[in-house]
Design a protein around this motif. Structure first.
Motif, PDB file in Angstrom:
ATOM      1  N   THR A 120       0.789  -1.310   0.059  1.00 62.27           N
ATOM      2  CA  THR A 120      -0.018  -0.075  -0.122  1.00 62.27           C
ATOM      3  C   THR A 120       0.654   1.288   0.004  1.00 62.27           C
ATOM      4  OG1 THR A 120      -1.501  -1.361   1.196  1.00 62.27           O
ATOM      5  CG2 THR A 120      -1.805   1.164   1.265  1.00 62.27           C
ATOM      6  N   ARG A 121       1.999   1.175   0.669  1.00 65.91           N
ATOM      7  CA  ARG A 121       2.803   2.285   0.976  1.00 65.91           C
ATOM      8  C   ARG A 121       3.574   2.420  -0.312  1.00 65.91           C
ATOM      9  NH1 ARG A 121       4.239   1.558   6.830  1.00 65.91           N
ATOM     10  NH2 ARG A 121       2.467   2.960   7.695  1.00 65.91           N
ATOM     11  N   LEU A 122       4.252   1.278  -0.776  1.00 64.93           N
ATOM     12  CA  LEU A 122       5.086   1.352  -2.093  1.00 64.93           C
ATOM     13  C   LEU A 122       4.348   1.900  -3.220  1.00 64.93           C
ATOM     14  CD1 LEU A 122       7.010  -1.963  -2.032  1.00 64.93           C
ATOM     15  CD2 LEU A 122       8.001   0.126  -2.162  1.00 64.93           C
ATOM     16  N   ILE A 123       3.151   1.682  -3.364  1.00 60.00           N
ATOM     17  CA  ILE A 123       2.756   2.176  -4.480  1.00 60.00           C
ATOM     18  C   ILE A 123       2.009   3.650  -4.310  1.00 60.00           C
ATOM     19  CG2 ILE A 123       2.117  -0.060  -5.432  1.00 60.00           C
ATOM     20  CD1 ILE A 123      -0.978   0.545  -5.113  1.00 60.00           C
ATOM     21  N   GLY A 124       2.295   4.227  -3.240  1.00 60.75           N
ATOM     22  CA  GLY A 124       1.678   5.478  -2.730  1.00 60.75           C
ATOM     23  C   GLY A 124       0.084   5.495  -2.708  1.00 60.75           C
ATOM     24  N   ALA A 125      -0.499   4.501  -2.666  1.00 58.54           N
ATOM     25  CA  ALA A 125      -1.924   4.221  -2.663  1.00 58.54           C
ATOM     26  C   ALA A 125      -2.775   5.435  -1.899  1.00 58.54           C
ATOM     27  CB  ALA A 125      -2.399   2.849  -2.230  1.00 58.54           C
ATOM     28  N   ARG A 126      -3.678   5.994  -2.185  1.00 58.53           N
ATOM     29  CA  ARG A 126      -4.599   6.837  -1.483  1.00 58.53           C
ATOM     30  C   ARG A 126      -6.135   6.304  -1.569  1.00 58.53           C
ATOM     31  NH1 ARG A 126      -1.671  11.364  -1.221  1.00 58.53           N
ATOM     32  NH2 ARG A 126      -3.203  12.560  -0.266  1.00 58.53           N
ATOM     33  N   LYS A 127      -6.382   5.708  -2.567  1.00 61.17           N
ATOM     34  CA  LYS A 127      -7.541   5.040  -2.540  1.00 61.17           C
ATOM     35  C   LYS A 127      -7.756   3.539  -2.682  1.00 61.17           C
ATOM     36  CE  LYS A 127     -11.929   6.100  -4.907  1.00 61.17           C
ATOM     37  NZ  LYS A 127     -12.866   6.874  -5.348  1.00 61.17           N
ATOM     38  N   ALA A 128      -8.395   2.806  -1.614  1.00 57.29           N
ATOM     39  CA  ALA A 128      -8.401   1.345  -1.704  1.00 57.29           C
ATOM     40  C   ALA A 128      -9.813   0.855  -1.414  1.00 57.29           C
ATOM     41  CB  ALA A 128      -7.250   0.824  -0.637  1.00 57.29           C
ATOM     42  N   VAL A 129      -9.919  -0.320  -1.896  1.00 53.89           N
ATOM     43  CA  VAL A 129     -11.096  -1.040  -1.640  1.00 53.89           C
ATOM     44  C   VAL A 129     -10.913  -2.373  -1.069  1.00 53.89           C
ATOM     45  CG1 VAL A 129     -13.049  -2.246  -2.918  1.00 53.89           C
ATOM     46  CG2 VAL A 129     -12.198   0.216  -3.671  1.00 53.89           C
ATOM     47  N   GLU A 130     -11.642  -2.779  -0.238  1.00 52.12           N
ATOM     48  CA  GLU A 130     -11.340  -4.208   0.247  1.00 52.12           C
ATOM     49  C   GLU A 130     -12.897  -5.054   0.442  1.00 52.12           C
ATOM     50  OE1 GLU A 130      -9.604  -5.943   4.053  1.00 52.12           O
ATOM     51  OE2 GLU A 130     -11.472  -5.499   4.829  1.00 52.12           O
ATOM     52  N   VAL A 131     -12.818  -6.297  -0.496  1.00 57.66           N
ATOM     53  CA  VAL A 131     -14.075  -7.256  -0.257  1.00 57.66           C
ATOM     54  C   VAL A 131     -13.658  -8.105   0.732  1.00 57.66           C
ATOM     55  CG1 VAL A 131     -15.320  -8.529  -1.901  1.00 57.66           C
ATOM     56  CG2 VAL A 131     -14.260  -6.436  -2.863  1.00 57.66           C
ATOM     57  N   GLY A 132     -14.580  -8.241   1.843  1.00 55.09           N
ATOM     58  CA  GLY A 132     -14.362  -9.264   2.900  1.00 55.09           C
ATOM     59  C   GLY A 132     -13.466  -8.722   3.757  1.00 55.09           C
ATOM     60  N   SER A 137      -6.897  -2.852  -4.271  1.00 54.24           N
ATOM     61  CA  SER A 137      -8.090  -3.525  -3.768  1.00 54.24           C
ATOM     62  C   SER A 137      -7.277  -4.850  -3.510  1.00 54.24           C
ATOM     63  CB  SER A 137      -8.880  -3.843  -4.797  1.00 54.24           C
ATOM     64  OG  SER A 137      -9.283  -2.693  -5.454  1.00 54.24           O
ATOM     65  N   PHE A 138      -8.092  -5.162  -2.392  1.00 54.11           N
ATOM     66  CA  PHE A 138      -7.951  -6.669  -1.752  1.00 54.11           C
ATOM     67  C   PHE A 138      -9.467  -7.472  -1.824  1.00 54.11           C
ATOM     68  CE2 PHE A 138      -7.366  -9.233   2.257  1.00 54.11           C
ATOM     69  CZ  PHE A 138      -6.573 -10.187   1.847  1.00 54.11           C
ATOM     70  N   ILE A 139      -9.114  -8.694  -2.292  1.00 50.25           N
ATOM     71  CA  ILE A 139     -10.265  -9.569  -2.449  1.00 50.25           C
ATOM     72  C   ILE A 139     -10.098 -10.907  -1.514  1.00 50.25           C
ATOM     73  CG2 ILE A 139     -11.684 -11.048  -3.893  1.00 50.25           C
ATOM     74  CD1 ILE A 139     -10.785  -9.276  -6.163  1.00 50.25           C
ATOM     75  N   ASP A 140     -11.057 -10.939  -0.718  1.00 52.18           N
ATOM     76  CA  ASP A 140     -10.971 -11.801   0.246  1.00 52.18           C
ATOM     77  C   ASP A 140     -12.283 -12.388   1.024  1.00 52.18           C
ATOM     78  OD1 ASP A 140      -9.944 -13.803   2.130  1.00 52.18           O
ATOM     79  OD2 ASP A 140      -9.399 -12.320   3.657  1.00 52.18           O
ATOM     80  N   ALA A 141     -13.444 -12.263  -0.146  1.00 52.76           N
ATOM     81  CA  ALA A 141     -14.726 -12.660   0.505  1.00 52.76           C
ATOM     82  C   ALA A 141     -15.181 -14.109  -0.288  1.00 52.76           C
ATOM     83  CB  ALA A 141     -15.797 -11.784   0.015  1.00 52.76           C
ATOM     84  N   ASP A 142     -16.217 -14.134  -0.492  1.00 52.91           N
ATOM     85  CA  ASP A 142     -16.441 -15.582  -0.929  1.00 52.91           C
ATOM     86  C   ASP A 142     -16.025 -15.811  -2.252  1.00 52.91           C
ATOM     87  OD1 ASP A 142     -18.333 -13.319  -1.820  1.00 52.91           O
ATOM     88  OD2 ASP A 142     -19.238 -14.816  -3.150  1.00 52.91           O
ATOM     89  N   LYS A 143     -15.587 -17.241  -2.385  1.00 53.36           N
ATOM     90  CA  LYS A 143     -14.514 -17.443  -3.568  1.00 53.36           C
ATOM     91  C   LYS A 143     -15.322 -17.592  -4.959  1.00 53.36           C
ATOM     92  CE  LYS A 143     -11.966 -17.592   0.045  1.00 53.36           C
ATOM     93  NZ  LYS A 143     -11.478 -16.131   0.242  1.00 53.36           N
TER      94      LYS A 143
END
Ligand SMILES: C[S@@+](CC[C@H](N)C(=O)[O-])C[C@H]1O[C@@H](n2cnc3c(N)ncnc32)[C@H](O)[C@@H]1O
Length: 225
Positions: A65-77, A146-152
């Motif tokens: 997250t830091r390395l790419i200088g992320a400002r806007k993120a989404v998490e699923v799950g 984004s991080f995807i970690d919900a129903d497969k």
């Protein structure tokens, strides 16, 4: 192992419990909020705590997250908020993380952990089926990570909705892609089968650069070209 080529076997450390413990002790900086979410999740939800990402994954996700200088993120799950905490702490103070989940109960603990870490003002939690939430987002390619970690079985659709909204150079991370090794079983059905189909499709997807890390239960990093 030959990978179909005549190559020398590289060195690989066996993933014993001792090695994992060593990696976590020396490679993941767990502060009070991380420890609170690990301990409290186990106390309140017992074996369900196994859904939480591993600390070494959390450390990598924070760093990315830091390395790419992320400002806007989404998490699923989101579950009880551990991975979201790792993303949020990698964002700048004015960064934003949208979390998608269907459980008020589990995410109640998440909110408490985020408050303790002082990152709750960066996180917006949307309760409801993640696909509806994602489809309701503006059709603009401005998501950094984004991080995807919900129903497969839902992974493919989440990936597509997120990829179109990810900026070039942005990252999509997918957890559990090895599913306890069951992706190797051609007879496996359910979640394992969904991932068994997804992995080669992502490997062949020329919209992204990609690596599959055998970290914890398998973590894919896909970088939008
Ligand atoms: C493996 S857990 C997430 C673990 C979390 N990333 C962590 O590190 O603690 C999966 C989560 O996905 C949520 N979930 C399952 N189906 C969903 C759906 N259709 N939409 C949104 N969330 C969903 C579950 O409620 C659960 O909290």
């Amino acid at each position: 192992m030959t990978y179909g080529m005549d190559v020398r076997e590289p060195m690989r450390v066996p993933q014993s419990a001792e090695i994992i413990d060593y990696v976590v002790r020396n490679g993941a900086r767990l502060d009070d909020a991380h420890r609170f979410l690990i301990d409290r999740t186990r106390e309140l939800f017992g074996d369900r705590a196994g859904m939480q990402i591993a600390p070494e994954q959390g450390a990598l996700i924070s760093l990315l997250t830091r390395l790419i200088g992320a400002r806007k993120a989404v998490e699923v799950g989101t579950f009880t908020g551990y991975s979201a905490l790792c993303i949020a702490t990698g964002l700048p103070a004015d960064g934003e993380l949208l979390c998608c989940d269907i459980s008020e109960e589990w995410t109640g603990l998440a909110r408490e952990g985020w408050r303790r870490a002082g990152v709750d003002d960066r996180i917006r939690l949307r309760i409801g089926p993640a696909l509806d939430t994602l489809r309701g987002l503006p059709d603009v390619a401005d998501i950094d990570l984004s991080f995807i970690d919900a129903d497969k079985p839902g992974y493919r659709a989440y990936y597509e909705e997120l990829l179109r909204r990810t900026r070039p150079g942005g990252l999509i991370l997918l957890d559990n892609v090895l599913f306890g090794g069951r992706v190797l079983d051609p007879a496996a059905d359910g979640p394992a089968a969904a991932l068994r189909e997804l992995n080669p499709a992502l490997a062949a997807d020329d919209r992204v650069d990609l690596v599959v890390l055998p970290l914890a239960d398998g973590l894919t990093l896909a970088r939008k070209r």
